[in-house]
Design a protein around this motif. Structure first.
Motif, PDB file in Angstrom:
ATOM      1  N   ARG A  12       0.797  -1.226   0.000  1.00 52.67           N
ATOM      2  CA  ARG A  12       0.000   0.000   0.000  1.00 52.67           C
ATOM      3  C   ARG A  12       0.835   1.285   0.000  1.00 52.67           C
ATOM      4  O   ARG A  12       0.536   2.194  -0.781  1.00 52.67           O
ATOM      5  N   PRO A  13       1.870   1.417   0.854  1.00 54.40           N
ATOM      6  CA  PRO A  13       2.612   2.689   0.840  1.00 54.40           C
ATOM      7  C   PRO A  13       3.276   2.985  -0.505  1.00 54.40           C
ATOM      8  O   PRO A  13       3.329   4.152  -0.919  1.00 54.40           O
ATOM      9  N   VAL A  14       3.758   1.968  -1.189  1.00 52.79           N
ATOM     10  CA  VAL A  14       4.347   2.182  -2.517  1.00 52.79           C
ATOM     11  C   VAL A  14       3.250   2.592  -3.493  1.00 52.79           C
ATOM     12  O   VAL A  14       3.423   3.526  -4.291  1.00 52.79           O
ATOM     13  N   ALA A  15       2.109   1.917  -3.432  1.00 50.39           N
ATOM     14  CA  ALA A  15       0.988   2.264  -4.307  1.00 50.39           C
ATOM     15  C   ALA A  15       0.513   3.687  -4.072  1.00 50.39           C
ATOM     16  O   ALA A  15       0.174   4.413  -5.019  1.00 50.39           O
ATOM     17  N   GLU A  16       0.499   4.109  -2.821  1.00 48.28           N
ATOM     18  CA  GLU A  16       0.072   5.479  -2.513  1.00 48.28           C
ATOM     19  C   GLU A  16       1.053   6.501  -3.087  1.00 48.28           C
ATOM     20  O   GLU A  16       0.640   7.547  -3.600  1.00 48.28           O
ATOM     21  N   LEU A  17       2.347   6.202  -3.026  1.00 51.36           N
ATOM     22  CA  LEU A  17       3.335   7.105  -3.622  1.00 51.36           C
ATOM     23  C   LEU A  17       3.134   7.186  -5.131  1.00 51.36           C
ATOM     24  O   LEU A  17       3.158   8.285  -5.709  1.00 51.36           O
ATOM     25  N   ALA A  45      -5.541   1.945  -5.857  1.00 50.68           N
ATOM     26  CA  ALA A  45      -5.996   0.555  -5.717  1.00 50.68           C
ATOM     27  C   ALA A  45      -5.429  -0.321  -6.836  1.00 50.68           C
ATOM     28  O   ALA A  45      -5.015  -1.467  -6.596  1.00 50.68           O
ATOM     29  N   TRP A  46      -5.385   0.204  -8.047  1.00 56.11           N
ATOM     30  CA  TRP A  46      -4.835  -0.566  -9.169  1.00 56.11           C
ATOM     31  C   TRP A  46      -3.325  -0.731  -9.026  1.00 56.11           C
ATOM     32  O   TRP A  46      -2.787  -1.826  -9.234  1.00 56.11           O
ATOM     33  N   PHE A  47      -2.631   0.335  -8.670  1.00 60.06           N
ATOM     34  CA  PHE A  47      -1.190   0.221  -8.439  1.00 60.06           C
ATOM     35  C   PHE A  47      -0.891  -0.825  -7.363  1.00 60.06           C
ATOM     36  O   PHE A  47       0.077  -1.575  -7.467  1.00 60.06           O
ATOM     37  N   GLU A  48      -1.723  -0.871  -6.341  1.00 58.07           N
ATOM     38  CA  GLU A  48      -1.480  -1.816  -5.246  1.00 58.07           C
ATOM     39  C   GLU A  48      -1.521  -3.271  -5.748  1.00 58.07           C
ATOM     40  O   GLU A  48      -0.750  -4.115  -5.282  1.00 58.07           O
ATOM     41  N   ILE A  49      -2.398  -3.577  -6.672  1.00 56.83           N
ATOM     42  CA  ILE A  49      -2.460  -4.923  -7.252  1.00 56.83           C
ATOM     43  C   ILE A  49      -1.115  -5.285  -7.878  1.00 56.83           C
ATOM     44  O   ILE A  49      -0.580  -6.387  -7.660  1.00 56.83           O
ATOM     45  N   LEU A  50      -0.557  -4.370  -8.634  1.00 58.56           N
ATOM     46  CA  LEU A  50       0.681  -4.640  -9.359  1.00 58.56           C
ATOM     47  C   LEU A  50       1.892  -4.642  -8.430  1.00 58.56           C
ATOM     48  O   LEU A  50       2.799  -5.476  -8.574  1.00 58.56           O
ATOM     49  N   VAL A  51       1.922  -3.734  -7.476  1.00 59.35           N
ATOM     50  CA  VAL A  51       3.032  -3.706  -6.525  1.00 59.35           C
ATOM     51  C   VAL A  51       3.063  -4.998  -5.712  1.00 59.35           C
ATOM     52  O   VAL A  51       4.120  -5.608  -5.517  1.00 59.35           O
ATOM     53  N   ARG A  52       1.902  -5.449  -5.266  1.00 56.24           N
ATOM     54  CA  ARG A  52       1.835  -6.689  -4.491  1.00 56.24           C
ATOM     55  C   ARG A  52       2.320  -7.871  -5.335  1.00 56.24           C
ATOM     56  O   ARG A  52       3.008  -8.772  -4.831  1.00 56.24           O
ATOM     57  N   ASP A  70       4.463  12.431   4.260  1.00 60.61           N
ATOM     58  CA  ASP A  70       3.338  11.508   4.322  1.00 60.61           C
ATOM     59  C   ASP A  70       3.705  10.084   3.938  1.00 60.61           C
ATOM     60  O   ASP A  70       3.043   9.143   4.359  1.00 60.61           O
ATOM     61  N   SER A  71       4.737   9.902   3.112  1.00 66.33           N
ATOM     62  CA  SER A  71       5.105   8.578   2.637  1.00 66.33           C
ATOM     63  C   SER A  71       6.387   8.094   3.313  1.00 66.33           C
ATOM     64  O   SER A  71       7.295   8.888   3.554  1.00 66.33           O
ATOM     65  N   PRO A  72       6.464   6.790   3.614  1.00 67.76           N
ATOM     66  CA  PRO A  72       7.727   6.274   4.151  1.00 67.76           C
ATOM     67  C   PRO A  72       8.832   6.198   3.095  1.00 67.76           C
ATOM     68  O   PRO A  72       9.984   5.968   3.430  1.00 67.76           O
ATOM     69  N   TYR A  73       8.453   6.415   1.819  1.00 67.03           N
ATOM     70  CA  TYR A  73       9.417   6.299   0.731  1.00 67.03           C
ATOM     71  C   TYR A  73       9.533   7.611  -0.042  1.00 67.03           C
ATOM     72  O   TYR A  73       8.542   8.259  -0.351  1.00 67.03           O
ATOM     73  N   ALA A  74      10.777   7.968  -0.358  1.00 67.52           N
ATOM     74  CA  ALA A  74      11.025   9.151  -1.187  1.00 67.52           C
ATOM     75  C   ALA A  74      10.992   8.808  -2.665  1.00 67.52           C
ATOM     76  O   ALA A  74      10.759   9.664  -3.508  1.00 67.52           O
ATOM     77  N   ALA A  75      11.242   7.530  -2.988  1.00 70.98           N
ATOM     78  CA  ALA A  75      11.230   7.081  -4.379  1.00 70.98           C
ATOM     79  C   ALA A  75      10.997   5.575  -4.390  1.00 70.98           C
ATOM     80  O   ALA A  75      11.267   4.886  -3.400  1.00 70.98           O
ATOM     81  N   ALA A  76      10.490   5.076  -5.524  1.00 79.73           N
ATOM     82  CA  ALA A  76      10.249   3.647  -5.664  1.00 79.73           C
ATOM     83  C   ALA A  76      10.329   3.241  -7.128  1.00 79.73           C
ATOM     84  O   ALA A  76       9.933   3.997  -8.016  1.00 79.73           O
ATOM     85  N   ALA A  77      10.859   2.045  -7.349  1.00 80.68           N
ATOM     86  CA  ALA A  77      10.894   1.444  -8.681  1.00 80.68           C
ATOM     87  C   ALA A  77      10.274   0.060  -8.582  1.00 80.68           C
ATOM     88  O   ALA A  77      10.643  -0.730  -7.706  1.00 80.68           O
ATOM     89  N   VAL A  78       9.315  -0.217  -9.462  1.00 82.01           N
ATOM     90  CA  VAL A  78       8.627  -1.507  -9.480  1.00 82.01           C
ATOM     91  C   VAL A  78       9.055  -2.249 -10.740  1.00 82.01           C
ATOM     92  O   VAL A  78       8.829  -1.779 -11.863  1.00 82.01           O
TER      93      VAL A  78
END
Length: 196
Positions: A12-17, A45-52, A70-78
């Motif tokens: 979820r936190p990655v999806a929210e970012l 919600a759609w990003f969360e499916i793919l991140v998971r 607000d996010s625990p992450y400053a950047a993310a790569a999936v």
């Protein structure tokens, strides 16, 4: 500075970012052409499916931790591993239908054009790369962190001319043939890029 999330990490936190950073993008507005709160909720919600799916064995999620906000992450790569047979998230069709709601046809059109034009040669697929807007250059550093360790090609679909130029001039990506694809024929352009 960068770390790969474990398989039991929360998606979820990655999806929210992803949802927040991509919220003003042309593709998000095309996929969910409703009010901003609805767009953010549905896209997250759609990003969360793919991140998971990436976290549970189909690939990896690499992050830079945030120093606050607000996010625990400053950047993310999936990333998705396409060196073997491609997989799909379990119950993907019904999960996407729930996430997309009345906008489902556009999500399906996006999946169709992506599937039709995805390379068959073994590679790593960079599905998403985001950084908080105030962290200039962090996305490029995160990309280099992973690509410098890879021994196979990388594929991605850039979502704008600016990002296409960045991948081409700074990160060694080439345009593919066809160079652009559009969902449903008239959706926003995606620029197909390949790094040998």
């Amino acid at each position: 500075m960068f770390r790969t999330l474990p398989g039991d990490a929360e998606a979820r936190p990655v999806a929210e970012l992803l949802g927040v950073v991509f919220d003003d993008s042309e593709i998000n507005h095309w996929l969910v052409d409703g009010p901003a709160p609805e767009r953010l909720d549905r896209m997250t919600a759609w990003f969360e499916i793919l991140v998971r799916h990436a976290l549970t064995g189909a690939g990896q999620v690499v992050v830079a931790d945030s120093a606050g906000g607000d996010s625990p992450y400053a950047a993310a790569a999936v990333w998705f591993d396409r060196t073997g047979e491609a997989t799909e998230p379990e119950n993907y069709a019904e999960l996407t239908a729930k996430a997309a709601g009345p906008h489902l046809a556009r999500f399906q059109a996006l999946d169709e054009v992506f599937d039709e034009h995805h390379p068959t040669e073994p590679h790593q697929h960079l599905a998403f790369l985001v950084a908080q807007p105030q962290r200039t250059g962090l996305g490029s550093k995160l990309l280099h962190h992973t690509t410098s360790r890879l021994t196979v090609p990388v594929y991605l679909e850039a979502t704008s001319e600016d990002s296409r130029r960045l991948y081409e001039t700074r990160h060694g990506f080439d345009r593919m043939n066809p160079p652009e694809i559009r969902p449903a024929g008239n959706g926003p352009a995606f620029h197909r890029m390949w790094r040998p």
